[in-house]
Design an enzyme around this catalytic site. Structure first.
Site, PDB file in Angstrom:
ATOM      1  N   ASP A   1       1.044  -0.936   0.119  1.00 52.19           N
ATOM      2  CA  ASP A   1       0.411   0.138  -0.404  1.00 52.19           C
ATOM      3  C   ASP A   1       1.051   1.414  -0.158  1.00 52.19           C
ATOM      4  O   ASP A   1       2.033   1.328   0.752  1.00 52.19           O
ATOM      5  CB  ASP A   1      -0.955  -0.225   1.203  1.00 52.19           C
ATOM      6  CG  ASP A   1      -2.363   1.171   0.948  1.00 52.19           C
ATOM      7  OD1 ASP A   1      -3.068   0.849   0.508  1.00 52.19           O
ATOM      8  OD2 ASP A   1      -1.712   1.915   2.038  1.00 52.19           O
TER       9      ASP A   1
ATOM     10  N   GLU B   1      14.011 -15.574   0.235  1.00 54.50           N
ATOM     11  CA  GLU B   1      14.684 -17.333   1.351  1.00 54.50           C
ATOM     12  C   GLU B   1      13.599 -17.965   1.286  1.00 54.50           C
ATOM     13  O   GLU B   1      13.555 -19.015   1.623  1.00 54.50           O
ATOM     14  CB  GLU B   1      14.219 -16.426   2.567  1.00 54.50           C
ATOM     15  CG  GLU B   1      15.318 -15.163   3.288  1.00 54.50           C
ATOM     16  CD  GLU B   1      15.002 -14.760   4.830  1.00 54.50           C
ATOM     17  OE1 GLU B   1      13.386 -15.114   5.434  1.00 54.50           O
ATOM     18  OE2 GLU B   1      15.655 -13.458   5.220  1.00 54.50           O
TER      19      GLU B   1
HETATM   20  C1  BGC Z   1      -5.385   2.205  -0.882  1.00 54.88           C
HETATM   21  C2  BGC Z   1      -6.941   2.794  -0.187  1.00 54.88           C
HETATM   22  C3  BGC Z   1      -6.305   3.455   1.545  1.00 54.88           C
HETATM   23  C4  BGC Z   1      -4.854   4.192   1.390  1.00 54.88           C
HETATM   24  C5  BGC Z   1      -4.455   4.852   2.858  1.00 54.88           C
HETATM   25  C6  BGC Z   1      -4.440   3.218  -0.799  1.00 54.88           C
HETATM   26  O1  BGC Z   1      -3.739   3.804  -1.856  1.00 54.88           O
HETATM   27  O2  BGC Z   1      -6.243   1.400  -1.749  1.00 54.88           O
HETATM   28  O3  BGC Z   1      -8.133   2.097   0.147  1.00 54.88           O
HETATM   29  O4  BGC Z   1      -7.629   4.485   1.956  1.00 54.88           O
HETATM   30  O5  BGC Z   1      -4.052   3.898   0.652  1.00 54.88           O
HETATM   31  O6  BGC Z   1      -3.763   3.662   3.405  1.00 54.88           O
END
Ligand code: BGC
Length: 563
Positions: A217, A266
């Site tokens: 993310d 790993e």
């Molecule tokens: C995720 C979102 C989220 C954000 C913060 C993003 O890019 O896809 O759904 O709200 O990251 O974590």
């Protein structure tokens, strides 16, 4: 080939190589909205297990699960309170293990979401930081600063959070902490060795449980240069995104991913990773996709593109060129949990010719006036775009519900909405992202359309019945039938990762050939495109009098390739 033989082939793990991800079809599950086994209105892990056969029949290679960790759901689970556990409302670690086993048995790999930029404010580290007070070691794991102004009661800078409002929140003793998203999502300090160590532990924890890969993310935001004086928003905006920007896409973030790569390697096969990196150019994105780093990065160019031949061709050409340079494979995506569903975006085309994500946002923000949406046309164009994507070299990420042709749900009352961007007034996504997160309809009747025994956590409109899995399974001309057939054929037609454009003499028709002779023809216009004698090679899609109708895609293959 019958379905039975297909399953057999997929279960023998003959593709069990380190490169399984290169041309994989990855299906994104948003766990809270997929299937609810215990009837509490929230989708859960046993719900996924109960639908394992559905996933196998769809013909995907992997699932990617959005966060299922303990969370107050301030941002749909992207506020993680414990990175190494399952939210009790969604199940247990034992349920998770059972899910991995059920999917692996069916030849489906498992990718999980890692959220490293920020934790939840309920994470034990943040609670410790609050309790320990200013100047404590516990506060060093996050980004705490004194406020501005004579009494320190103004935020340290004028930065705004992605979901709206200030990017700083004040705590009881008067200090402020940075949150790039919601206040319940404090940013972690990636200069801190314990933060780095702990994520390595998390990656091993899930890898040891059999997880095959990770989706990272906001991978471009972890490292920050917060040396004083901190720049203002105007100053930040004027800075180039060249790897030295204080907050975004810094070159030093790749030191983290090089370390992660050593952990991934790993394992046998090495664990994979795909970066969610919203960066300025394909060149900058390529850094995340390097073999010494995460290995793959999302290409979101088609999310923001219109349904337009020239734009598609440019995006495809640029991204394939990048993939050649990095040695990674390209990723294709038309929908996910953050954007208006593509069947809806493309249904807005007749309005003014713009069909990209911004157009979808405007429509959602205006309350989704039904008379502005051409559902049928949107779905037709969505089919055309998806079949084009599935013919491209590289891997494709599908978002749950798109295989049913689901449209965005705009009719959600303010008090039923959950997305923090709606409440905090961010303007980038209008009414927020709830409309693509409404729980799936499994049956045309019954409680929550078969999602679970109780009411779904987001309201499902009446028209969801038309898109229910049981309705589409009974209809050979449904979107579900089309996806199943396309994925079955794609497996048979798969070939090396390259394509050649074939001249069509039409600016609104794209045509390309893969090395084994498989050809994809997409007519973005309205005039039929005549195929002549080649009409005999049709393997997928519909021709009318030997021509590709407007807004549609067909696949051609030399006789024998899919016999
Ligand atoms: C995720 C979102 C989220 C954000 C913060 C993003 O890019 O896809 O759904 O709200 O990251 O974590």
């Amino acid at each position: 080939m019958t379905d039975a033989t297909l399953t057999e082939t997929r279960n023998d793990h003959s593709d069990d190589t380190a490169a399984w991800w290169r041309q994989a079809i990855v299906y994104q599950i948003y766990p809270r909205s997929f299937a609810d086994a215990n009837g509490d209105g929230l989708g859960d892990i046993p719900g996924i297990v109960s639908r394992a056969d559905y996933l196998a029949e769809l013909g995907i290679d992997a699932v990617w699960l959005s966060p299922f960790y303990p969370s107050a759901l301030a941002d749909g689970g992207y506020d993680v309170a414990d990175y190494r556990d399952v939210d009790p409302r969604l199940g247990t670690l034992a349920d998770f293990d059972e899910m991995v086993a059920a999917l692996h048995e069916r030849g489906i790999r498992v990718v999980v979401d890692i959220v490293p930029n920020h934790s939840s404010d309920l994470h034990e580290w943040f609670q410790e930081a609050l309790a320990a007070g200013r100047g404590s070691a516990a506060r060093e794991r996050y980004i705490f600063r004194e406020g501005a102004g004579p009494d320190g009661d103004e935020p340290p800078t004028d930065w705004t959070a992605a979901f709206g409002g200030s990017a700083w929140e004040r705590v009881e003793d008067g200090q402020w902490y940075l949150h790039s998203f919601a206040p319940e999502q404090p940013d972690l300090n990636w200069d801190h060795p314990e933060v780095r160590e702990d994520f390595l532990k998390t990656l091993r924890f899930w890898s040891d449980r059999g997880v095959d890969g990770f989706r990272i993310d906001v991978a471009h935001m972890l490292t920050k240069d917060l040396s004083e004086p901190l720049p203002s928003t105007v100053e930040l905006d004027a800075m180039p995104h060249d790897g030295n920007h204080p907050l975004h896409d810094r070159d030093d973030v790749h030191e983290i991913y090089a370390e992660w790569r050593r952990v991934f390697n790993e394992y046998d096969p090495p664990r994979t990773a795909v970066a969610e990196a919203w960066v300025s150019t394909p060149e900058r994105r390529a850094r995340y996709a390097s073999a010494e780093g995460l290995g793959q990065a999302f290409n979101f160019d088609l999310l923001v593109a219109d349904f337009d031949a020239e734009q598609f061709r440019t995006v495809i050409t640029d991204n394939l060129a990048q993939a050649r340079i990095t040695g990674s494979s390209t990723t294709w995506v038309l929908s996910n949990h953050d954007v208006t569903r593509h069947a809806t975006r493309y249904g807005l085309a007749p309005l003014n010719g713009r069909t990209g994500v911004k157009q979808g946002v405007e429509w959602v923000r205006d309350g989704g006036p039904a008379d502005q949406l051409d559902r049928e046309g949107g779905l037709r164009r969505a089919h055309a775009a998806t079949l084009l994507l599935l013919g491209l070299p590289g891997s494709t990420y599908l978002y749950q519900g798109e295989e049913l042709g689901l449209q965005e749900v705009a009719e959600i009352a303010p008090e039923q909405r959950q997305d923090p961007s709606f409440f905090r007034g961010a303007d980038f996504d209008g009414l927020g992202r709830d409309g693509c997160r409404v729980p799936l309809p499994w049956t045309a009747s019954g409680a929550s359309f078969g999602f679970g025994a109780g009411d779904a956590h987001l309201p499902q409109p009446e028209w969801f019945a038309e898109y229910a899995v049981d309705v589409e399974e009974a209809d050979p001309s449904s979107t579900l039938a089309l996806y199943r057939e396309a994925l079955r054929l794609r497996r048979l037609l798969q070939t090396e990762e390259s394509l050649e454009w074939v001249e069509t003499g039409r600016a609104d028709v794209l045509r390309f050939a893969r090395p084994n002779g498989w050809q994809i023809v997409t007519n973005f216009g309205s005039e039929p495109f005549d195929l002549g004698a080649e009409a005999d090679d049709l393997v997928l899609g519909t021709l009318v009098d030997g021509a590709v109708p407007g807004d549609s895609t067909v696949w051609l293959a030399p006789q024998g390739l899919v016999a």
